[in-house]
Scaffold this active site. Structure first.
Site, short mmCIF file in Angstrom:
data_model
loop_
_atom_site.label_atom_id
_atom_site.label_comp_id
_atom_site.label_asym_id
_atom_site.label_seq_id
_atom_site.Cartn_x
_atom_site.Cartn_y
_atom_site.Cartn_z
N ASP A 199 39.25 19.89 23.47
CA ASP A 199 40.49 20.23 22.80
C ASP A 199 41.39 21.02 23.74
O ASP A 199 40.92 21.85 24.52
CB ASP A 199 40.15 21.05 21.55
CG ASP A 199 41.36 21.37 20.70
OD1 ASP A 199 41.99 20.42 20.21
OD2 ASP A 199 41.66 22.57 20.54
N GLU A 267 50.60 17.95 25.63
CA GLU A 267 51.92 17.82 26.25
C GLU A 267 52.52 16.51 25.79
O GLU A 267 51.80 15.58 25.40
CB GLU A 267 51.78 17.83 27.78
CG GLU A 267 53.07 17.98 28.55
CD GLU A 267 53.67 19.37 28.41
OE1 GLU A 267 54.78 19.44 27.84
OE2 GLU A 267 53.06 20.35 28.83
#
Length: 537
Positions: A199, A267
């Site tokens: 994660d 992102e």
């Protein structure tokens, strides 16, 4: 020998919502184990379990309070071992979500760290003094709204949290933290786990100088709030030191056979593709990575081609994983509805396109049913950002509602108790039992398409070369050995025609036709053409 994960299809299980066998309204490991034959029947290679470790569940398990035990909500270590054994019997690998960038504020490490500035774990988390006016040390934002800093009166300092205040960030600049985290990973590898989904893999390190971020160069992308995306987040994540930790972790996994690590790059846009390339370059970092690049609203030839070519150019020796849906974003059948002839047309089209991409493929539970986003009211939601910012932020619960198994059973067969999120009629209508008996169902299409991908050398390991055609036609060739496949997709609702030359034969699932030298693609049409010298124009 080619590693198993390079052309694998990975199925994400969201444990809270897959199958509840103890009747408490929350899915559990025994339920997952009972339903593993369904997953195996799809022809996938691996399952990814979202967090199952001990947690106060402030963020649905992404706030870990014990890295080396199972949360009682889901079961026991014995239940976990039984799941691994059954999955392996069915030919399935198993990876788990490792949430390593932060812990719960109830983790013993943090409880000790916040006691004072003199405890052995005082600097296991990111602590900093207030600025002279009492404000936070930097301008960094939390993904869940507000500053990324929480003041602790006991220490008289702020601590960093990129997500909830109940999720303090670990200080990876402390080597003792790195050693402790690696020990927790070794624990699960020793139990037979086949790898990790990491994660927020680019969040491990922060800027030690605590420099504030500059404004974003481009229009912000709204993840949970619009504030996070208004900064160029160069000091609070994606720091160069991340690579050193990934290399330490790779050395650990390389001590075991057939282990795979896939990192979630937090992102958006082309920058995410660059990071994916950097984090998978060579053989000493991640085995593969994925980003939110294909998990957003963008739906165009330029976007999909740009993602794939961007990775090819930025990491020629790296390896990507592509997904259209997961537990953090609206389901793609609903997200891309404006481009769809119908929900079922989009479900089939997206499956065909995804299974044709080079790299590893990820699918999210219910995707194989063409599942749609659930429309929830405020009193039904549980997701922290939505609870805080409703109705501007609807949160992630709409994609996390329970799996539907039997259309006429209570809660569509998910639970005999009240589910933690509701099962509504539009979702129940897509149940597994209904689709099993319909030969033209989305479920059967997924099985056919996965089987087709696995039977074609060009789709398993062929290189991708794009064909220059205008929007809305995405076209590329995949070649491996003697096989050449041309993959063509109509991203619009309107029929499109393409001139065809060369010897071409339609193979596999398709929604298109050829007459003389004209290839006709209906709205959301797709086709796979076999043969050398195929040209489109």
């Amino acid at each position: 020998m080619r590693e198993w994960w390079r052309d694998a299809v990975i199925y994400q299980v969201y444990p809270r919502s897959f199958q509840d066998d103890d009747g408490d309204g929350v899915g559990d490991l025994k339920g997952i184990t009972r339903r593993l034959p369904h997953i195996a029947s799809l022809g996938v290679d691996c399952i990814w379990l979202s967090p199952i470790f001990t947690s106060p569940q402030k963020d649905m398990g992404y706030d870990v309070s014990d890295y080396m035990d199972i949360d009682p909500l889901f079961g026991t270590l014995a239940d976990f071992d039984a799941l691994i054994a059954r999955a392996h019997d069915l030919g399935l690998k198993v990876i788990t979500d490792q949430v390593l960038s932060h812990t719960s504020d109830q983790h013993p490490w943090f409880k000790e760290s916040r006691q004072s500035r003199d405890t052995p774990k005082a600097d296991w988390y990111v602590w900093a003094d207030p600025l002279p006016d009492g404000s936070p040390p930097t301008n960094w934002h939390s993904h869940f709204g507000g500053p990324a800093w929480e003041f602790d009166p006991g220490r008289g300092q702020y601590y960093l949290h990129n997500f909830l205040a109940a999720q303090p960030d670990l200080n990876y600049h402390n080597p003792d933290v790195v050693d402790a985290i690696l020990e927790t990973c070794k624990f699960w590898l020793d139990r037979g786990l086949d790898g990790f989904r990491l994660d927020t893999v680019n969040y491990f390190f922060h800027d030690q100088e605590l420099r504030s971020n500059p404004p974003a160069d481009a229009k912000p992308y709204v993840m949970a709030t619009d504030l996070y995306g208004m900064q160029s987040n160069i000091y609070n994540k994606t720091r160069p030191e991340n690579l050193g930790f990934l290399e330490r972790l790779r050395k650990l996994t390389d001590q075991y056979d057939d282990i795979m690590m896939v990192g979630e790059v937090g992102e958006m846009g082309r920058r995410s593709i660059e990071i994916m390339g950097e984090y998978t370059a060579g053989t000493s970092r991640l085995h593969m990575a994925y980003s939110f690049a294909m998990l957003g609203p963008d739906f165009s030839v330029d976007h999909f081609r740009g993602c794939i070519e961007g990775f090819q150019q930025g990491a020629p020796d790296g390896h990507p994983k592509w997904s259209f849906s997961n537990h953090d974003v609206p389901r793609h059948v609903s997200r891309w509805a404006e481009h769809a002839v119908s929900e079922d047309d989009m479900a089939r089209f997206a499956c065909a396109m995804l299974m044709s991409f080079e790299g590893t493929i990820g699918i999210y539970q219910g995707e194989e049913l063409g599942q749609t986003e659930t429309d929830l009211t405020y009193d039904e939601i549980t997701d922290p950002p939505a609870l805080r910012y409703w109705p501007a932020v609807k949160g992630r619960d709409g994609c996390r509602t329970p799996m539907v198994w039997e259309h006429d059973a209570p809660n569509a067969g998910f639970s005999t108790g009240k589910p933690w999120l509701p099962v509504k009629a539009p979702q129940a209508a897509r149940s597994v039992d209904v689709q099993e008996i319909a030969n033209d169902s989305i479920l059967h299409f997924y099985r056919q398409m996965i089987a087709f991908r696995k039977a074609q050398p060009a789709l398993r390991d062929g290189k991708t070369t794009f064909i220059d055609l205008p929007e809305p036609i995405l076209a590329f060739s995949r070649k491996s050995g003697a096989q050449s496949l041309t993959c063509v997709f109509n991203l619009s609702k309107e029929p499109q025609q393409v001139t065809l030359s060369g010897k071409a034969k339609i193979v596999g699932p398709h929604h298109a036709g050829i007459e003389d030298t004209v290839l006709t693609l209906p709205g959301n049409g797709y086709v796979f053409l076999e043969g050398e010298g195929v040209k489109l124009g």
